[in-house]
Design a protein around this motif. Structure first.
Motif, PDB file in Angstrom:
ATOM      1  N   ALA A 114     -53.274  18.668 -67.510  1.00 26.95           N
ATOM      2  CA  ALA A 114     -53.427  18.129 -68.864  1.00 26.95           C
ATOM      3  C   ALA A 114     -52.971  16.677 -68.884  1.00 26.95           C
ATOM      4  CB  ALA A 114     -52.611  18.950 -69.855  1.00 26.95           C
ATOM      5  N   GLU A 115     -53.574  15.899 -69.818  1.00 27.06           N
ATOM      6  CA  GLU A 115     -53.114  14.531 -70.070  1.00 27.06           C
ATOM      7  C   GLU A 115     -53.121  14.287 -71.571  1.00 27.06           C
ATOM      8  OE1 GLU A 115     -53.853   9.866 -68.834  1.00 27.06           O
ATOM      9  OE2 GLU A 115     -55.417  11.345 -68.418  1.00 27.06           O
ATOM     10  N   TRP A 116     -51.983  13.798 -72.060  1.00 27.51           N
ATOM     11  CA  TRP A 116     -51.861  13.441 -73.469  1.00 27.51           C
ATOM     12  C   TRP A 116     -51.803  11.911 -73.556  1.00 27.51           C
ATOM     13  CZ3 TRP A 116     -49.250  17.594 -71.345  1.00 27.51           C
ATOM     14  CH2 TRP A 116     -49.529  18.855 -71.921  1.00 27.51           C
ATOM     15  N   ASN A 117     -52.838  11.282 -74.143  1.00 29.29           N
ATOM     16  CA  ASN A 117     -52.943   9.824 -74.266  1.00 29.29           C
ATOM     17  C   ASN A 117     -52.388   9.415 -75.621  1.00 29.29           C
ATOM     18  OD1 ASN A 117     -53.926   7.101 -74.674  1.00 29.29           O
ATOM     19  ND2 ASN A 117     -55.349   7.481 -72.976  1.00 29.29           N
ATOM     20  N   PHE A 118     -51.314   8.617 -75.623  1.00 32.74           N
ATOM     21  CA  PHE A 118     -50.669   8.233 -76.876  1.00 32.74           C
ATOM     22  C   PHE A 118     -51.320   7.012 -77.513  1.00 32.74           C
ATOM     23  CE2 PHE A 118     -47.176  10.035 -74.166  1.00 32.74           C
ATOM     24  CZ  PHE A 118     -47.194  11.282 -74.756  1.00 32.74           C
ATOM     25  N   LEU A 119     -52.162   6.306 -76.780  1.00 27.59           N
ATOM     26  CA  LEU A 119     -52.848   5.145 -77.343  1.00 27.59           C
ATOM     27  C   LEU A 119     -54.080   5.565 -78.133  1.00 27.59           C
ATOM     28  CD1 LEU A 119     -52.610   2.675 -74.294  1.00 27.59           C
ATOM     29  CD2 LEU A 119     -51.066   2.910 -76.259  1.00 27.59           C
ATOM     30  N   ASP A 165     -37.163  13.728 -72.647  1.00 26.04           N
ATOM     31  CA  ASP A 165     -36.675  13.013 -71.468  1.00 26.04           C
ATOM     32  C   ASP A 165     -37.799  12.265 -70.776  1.00 26.04           C
ATOM     33  OD1 ASP A 165     -34.164  13.954 -71.948  1.00 26.04           O
ATOM     34  OD2 ASP A 165     -34.236  15.561 -70.450  1.00 26.04           O
ATOM     35  N   CYS A 166     -38.985  12.841 -70.784  1.00 26.33           N
ATOM     36  CA  CYS A 166     -40.118  12.192 -70.126  1.00 26.33           C
ATOM     37  C   CYS A 166     -40.575  10.947 -70.887  1.00 26.33           C
ATOM     38  CB  CYS A 166     -41.261  13.189 -69.972  1.00 26.33           C
ATOM     39  SG  CYS A 166     -42.742  12.517 -69.184  1.00 26.33           S
ATOM     40  N   LEU A 167     -40.728  11.084 -72.226  1.00 25.64           N
ATOM     41  CA  LEU A 167     -41.284   9.989 -73.021  1.00 25.64           C
ATOM     42  C   LEU A 167     -40.267   8.892 -73.302  1.00 25.64           C
ATOM     43  CD1 LEU A 167     -43.421  11.995 -75.609  1.00 25.64           C
ATOM     44  CD2 LEU A 167     -44.101  11.052 -73.406  1.00 25.64           C
ATOM     45  N   VAL A 168     -39.009   9.273 -73.513  1.00 22.82           N
ATOM     46  CA  VAL A 168     -38.001   8.286 -73.901  1.00 22.82           C
ATOM     47  C   VAL A 168     -37.312   7.675 -72.683  1.00 22.82           C
ATOM     48  CG1 VAL A 168     -35.851   7.930 -75.180  1.00 22.82           C
ATOM     49  CG2 VAL A 168     -37.633   9.420 -76.108  1.00 22.82           C
ATOM     50  N   VAL A 189     -44.976  29.759 -67.947  1.00 20.30           N
ATOM     51  CA  VAL A 189     -45.676  28.573 -67.442  1.00 20.30           C
ATOM     52  C   VAL A 189     -44.651  27.613 -66.853  1.00 20.30           C
ATOM     53  CG1 VAL A 189     -47.110  26.583 -68.051  1.00 20.30           C
ATOM     54  CG2 VAL A 189     -47.541  28.804 -69.113  1.00 20.30           C
ATOM     55  N   HIS A 190     -44.948  27.127 -65.655  1.00 20.96           N
ATOM     56  CA  HIS A 190     -44.122  26.103 -65.023  1.00 20.96           C
ATOM     57  C   HIS A 190     -44.863  24.776 -65.117  1.00 20.96           C
ATOM     58  CE1 HIS A 190     -42.484  23.755 -61.532  1.00 20.96           C
ATOM     59  NE2 HIS A 190     -41.379  24.125 -62.125  1.00 20.96           N
ATOM     60  N   MET A 191     -44.214  23.772 -65.695  1.00 18.24           N
ATOM     61  CA  MET A 191     -44.864  22.480 -65.927  1.00 18.24           C
ATOM     62  C   MET A 191     -44.169  21.387 -65.136  1.00 18.24           C
ATOM     63  SD  MET A 191     -45.885  20.564 -69.509  1.00 18.24           S
ATOM     64  CE  MET A 191     -44.227  20.272 -70.116  1.00 18.24           C
ATOM     65  N   MET A 192     -44.991  20.594 -64.419  1.00 20.68           N
ATOM     66  CA  MET A 192     -44.514  19.413 -63.710  1.00 20.68           C
ATOM     67  C   MET A 192     -45.372  18.228 -64.141  1.00 20.68           C
ATOM     68  SD  MET A 192     -43.841  20.841 -59.828  1.00 20.68           S
ATOM     69  CE  MET A 192     -43.170  19.231 -59.339  1.00 20.68           C
ATOM     70  N   GLY A 193     -44.729  17.105 -64.418  1.00 19.83           N
ATOM     71  CA  GLY A 193     -45.487  15.933 -64.848  1.00 19.83           C
ATOM     72  C   GLY A 193     -44.612  14.695 -64.898  1.00 19.83           C
ATOM     73  N   GLU A 194     -45.199  13.586 -65.373  1.00 20.93           N
ATOM     74  CA  GLU A 194     -44.453  12.328 -65.477  1.00 20.93           C
ATOM     75  C   GLU A 194     -45.179  11.401 -66.440  1.00 20.93           C
ATOM     76  OE1 GLU A 194     -46.024   9.684 -61.773  1.00 20.93           O
ATOM     77  OE2 GLU A 194     -44.598  11.282 -61.300  1.00 20.93           O
ATOM     78  N   PRO A 195     -44.472  10.411 -66.988  1.00 25.31           N
ATOM     79  CA  PRO A 195     -45.122   9.462 -67.916  1.00 25.31           C
ATOM     80  C   PRO A 195     -45.945   8.417 -67.155  1.00 25.31           C
ATOM     81  CG  PRO A 195     -42.832   8.859 -67.616  1.00 25.31           C
ATOM     82  CD  PRO A 195     -43.030  10.139 -66.849  1.00 25.31           C
ATOM     83  N   VAL A 196     -46.945   7.895 -67.849  1.00 27.39           N
ATOM     84  CA  VAL A 196     -47.754   6.803 -67.300  1.00 27.39           C
ATOM     85  C   VAL A 196     -47.481   5.563 -68.148  1.00 27.39           C
ATOM     86  CG1 VAL A 196     -50.066   5.984 -66.772  1.00 27.39           C
ATOM     87  CG2 VAL A 196     -49.500   8.419 -66.502  1.00 27.39           C
ATOM     88  N   GLY A 201     -44.629  -1.772 -69.772  1.00 28.54           N
ATOM     89  CA  GLY A 201     -43.580  -0.815 -69.463  1.00 28.54           C
ATOM     90  C   GLY A 201     -43.398   0.269 -70.501  1.00 28.54           C
ATOM     91  N   CYS A 202     -44.335   0.340 -71.452  1.00 35.13           N
ATOM     92  CA  CYS A 202     -44.247   1.385 -72.471  1.00 35.13           C
ATOM     93  C   CYS A 202     -45.052   2.608 -72.027  1.00 35.13           C
ATOM     94  CB  CYS A 202     -44.789   0.870 -73.814  1.00 35.13           C
ATOM     95  SG  CYS A 202     -43.876  -0.534 -74.473  1.00 35.13           S
ATOM     96  N   THR A 203     -44.701   3.772 -72.567  1.00 35.90           N
ATOM     97  CA  THR A 203     -45.382   5.010 -72.204  1.00 35.90           C
ATOM     98  C   THR A 203     -46.757   5.043 -72.859  1.00 35.90           C
ATOM     99  OG1 THR A 203     -43.273   6.176 -72.049  1.00 35.90           O
ATOM    100  CG2 THR A 203     -45.267   7.520 -72.235  1.00 35.90           C
ATOM    101  N   ALA A 204     -47.778   5.018 -72.031  1.00 37.57           N
ATOM    102  CA  ALA A 204     -49.138   5.055 -72.546  1.00 37.57           C
ATOM    103  C   ALA A 204     -49.674   6.485 -72.620  1.00 37.57           C
ATOM    104  CB  ALA A 204     -50.061   4.202 -71.658  1.00 37.57           C
ATOM    105  N   SER A 205     -49.276   7.309 -71.686  1.00 32.24           N
ATOM    106  CA  SER A 205     -49.742   8.703 -71.681  1.00 32.24           C
ATOM    107  C   SER A 205     -48.781   9.538 -70.838  1.00 32.24           C
ATOM    108  CB  SER A 205     -51.165   8.803 -71.119  1.00 32.24           C
ATOM    109  OG  SER A 205     -51.204   8.389 -69.763  1.00 32.24           O
ATOM    110  N   MET A 206     -49.009  10.842 -70.893  1.00 30.25           N
ATOM    111  CA  MET A 206     -48.217  11.759 -70.074  1.00 30.25           C
ATOM    112  C   MET A 206     -49.162  12.770 -69.449  1.00 30.25           C
ATOM    113  SD  MET A 206     -45.044  14.283 -71.151  1.00 30.25           S
ATOM    114  CE  MET A 206     -46.097  15.628 -71.684  1.00 30.25           C
TER     115      MET A 206
END
Length: 505
Positions: A114-119, A165-168, A189-196, A201-206
């Motif tokens: 999955a990808e969540w785009n904050f823009l 923790d991921c977004l902030v 469900v086991h979830m692994m991911g990281e911010p983009v 330097g701001c979080t654009a997506s996860m």
């Protein structure tokens, strides 16, 4: 969907096929071996040890299934245009005996992205993730704000902490939570991911890879539960054994060494006894020995055995021994004592069977009156030879309502040695077989002089072989020591008692 952070990275070259093929072959062999062990654990559903072994095998199977499928993807390498993230497996080699059903079994059916785009507020889910959440693609993917609606309330803090923790703070996501599908089924469900991050330097997506680990967690839970069950059973067994030992020690006569009954007189009995435990410390049985002076000057001698082990057997033994003592003190004859004990067991709320020998010795006349209930007959040693006393009629205690028990009398002489024992004294591995021929040099009587079953008779033959040594012994305690040296170190399945009475000269 791969993270933009690594979008320009070139695909890694697959390793050599030969080494990966060897790993796949080893994994298949190990999977088959685990399957064979798992099949062997289905023999007894009620055995907690087998349930624990089976749970461990199931857990190992889950790990080996995933390992084999991941090795298969490693051998094939990534396709030219991947449709799943680098962390997901794009191909799998099925292992023998592993069913590959849609939505279950294969690794692809349990891993989604999955990808969540904050823009742009867009959410992109893979088809596999829709299957994991039990949603149809036309229903749309869940945003981060909507995701808690399908998560169990108890896991909301865990999910919120991971996402925050991921977004902030820009920390990678690595954690689990439980969801409830539309059909009511619960899934872990086991979830692994990281911010983009964008150029500022701001979080654009996860982005994240989510894996259905429900079966794996159920297997792990089964392992923990069966382990805990085994621990409780072990603790219960230790507690029961301690109670059985304490009860046995409280009931059996506390005397050690030789005693004389009555205390004076030329024909008094020198008495000693010994308890031999079984090879397994868990098999505390209902064996007993007893000797006590009676109010009329006579002496009570008895041994017996109650079926079973543990607290039930020792408490039943305590009941029988107490009743036997009470009736003997009241002057009840041995045959009548056996009839009353039989009625006591027959009327008990928990059915049980027992064997016993009850003897009453009169030092004034030297006569021994005795009765038995399915028990090995006493052995009499005189002038270097030994024989089993002819047994009166008597069935097992508790075997038949209203059974009658006969009595027999034997005249004892100064220097005679009388041995009463339970049938576990001579272990089967050391007993003589019924076909064994005795030589005249042993001093044993003919085989026909022995009474009881073949097993008891063969054990008695081994005991009778000690006749020269027992007749030459100067005390009952020395006789007990001789028998303890002969049979004490043998591996026996159940405990045993031996009581020796030597007539004074």
């Amino acid at each position: 969907m791969p993270s933009p952070t690594f979008a320009d990275s070139s695909a890694a070259e697959p390793p050599e096929r030969g080494s990966v093929d060897a790993l796949i072959s080893q994994t298949r062999q190990l999977r088959g071996s685990v399957d064979a062990v798992r099949r062997d654990t289905w023999s007894d559903e009620d055995d907690p040890r087998l349930r624990w072994q089976r749970a461990l095998c199931d857990l190992a199977v889950h790990h080996l299934d995933d390992l084999g499928q991941q090795l298969g993807q490693l051998r094939e390498g990534l396709p030219p245009e991947p449709e799943v993230p680098d962390s997901a497996v794009a191909a799998a080699i099925p292992l023998p005996g592993v069913p590959q059903q849609p939505g279950r079994g294969s690794l692809l059916s349990r891993v989604g992205s999955a990808e969540w785009n904050f823009l742009t507020d867009e959410v992109d889910w893979s088809d596999e993730l829709f299957r994991i959440f039990g949603r149809a693609p036309e229903d749309g993917a869940l945003s981060l704000d909507e995701l808690p609606s399908v998560v169990l309330p108890a896991d909301h803090p865990q999910l919120t902490a991971m996402v925050t923790d991921c977004l902030v703070e820009g920390k990678p996501i690595d954690g689990e939570f439980r969801i409830v599908r539309p059909d009511g089924a619960e899934c872990t469900v086991h979830m692994m991911g990281e911010p983009v991050l964008d150029a500022d330097g701001c979080t654009a997506s996860m982005w994240a890879v989510l894996r259905d680990v429900s079966e794996l967690r159920r297997s792990q839970q089964a392992v923990h539960e069966t382990h805990d069950s085994l621990q409780r059973l072990r603790h219960f067994a230790q507690t029961e054994r301690r109670l059985a030992v304490e009860l046995q020690e409280a009931v059996l006569p506390p005397w050690r060494g030789s005693l004389r009954f009555p205390h004076t007189g030329p024909a008094s009995l020198d008495v000693a006894a010994h308890y031999l435990p079984s090879a397994s410390s868990a098999h505390i049985g209902g064996d007993w020995y007893d000797a006590m002076p009676l109010p009329d000057g006579r002496t009570l001698l008895s041994v017996g055995d109650l079926t079973g082990h543990g607290v039930t057997a020792t408490s039943g033994m305590a009941m029988l021994l107490g009743a036997l003592r009470g009736m003997a003190v009241a002057g009840v004859a041995p045959g009548q004592v056996m009839g009353c004990l039989n009625h006591l067991l027959d009327a008990a709320s928990q059915p049980a069977l027992g064997t016993a020998v009850c003897c009453r010795y009169d030092p004034r006349t030297g006569s021994l009156t005795w009765s038995q209930a399915g028990h090995p007959a006493p052995l009499l040693f005189r002038d270097g030879t030994g024989r089993a006393l002819p047994a009166p009629e008597g069935v097992l205690l508790g075997a038949a309502s209203g059974a009658a028990y006969g009595q027999a009398e034997e005249q004892l002489h100064p220097g005679d040695v009388l041995v009463l024992h339970t049938d576990g004294l001579v272990p089967p591995s050391t007993e003589l077989t019924p076909s064994t021929e005795l030589t005249p040099s042993t001093g044993l009587p003919p085989r026909t002089e022995l009474t009881g079953s073949d097993e008891n008779s063969s054990g008695a033959q081994r005991l009778l072989g000690l006749a020269p040594r027992l007749s030459a012994a100067r005390s009952a305690q020395e006789c007990v020591r001789i028998m303890a040296e002969e049979f004490g170190d043998a591996e026996r399945e159940c405990d045993a008692c031996v009581l020796v009475a030597r007539v004074g000269s």
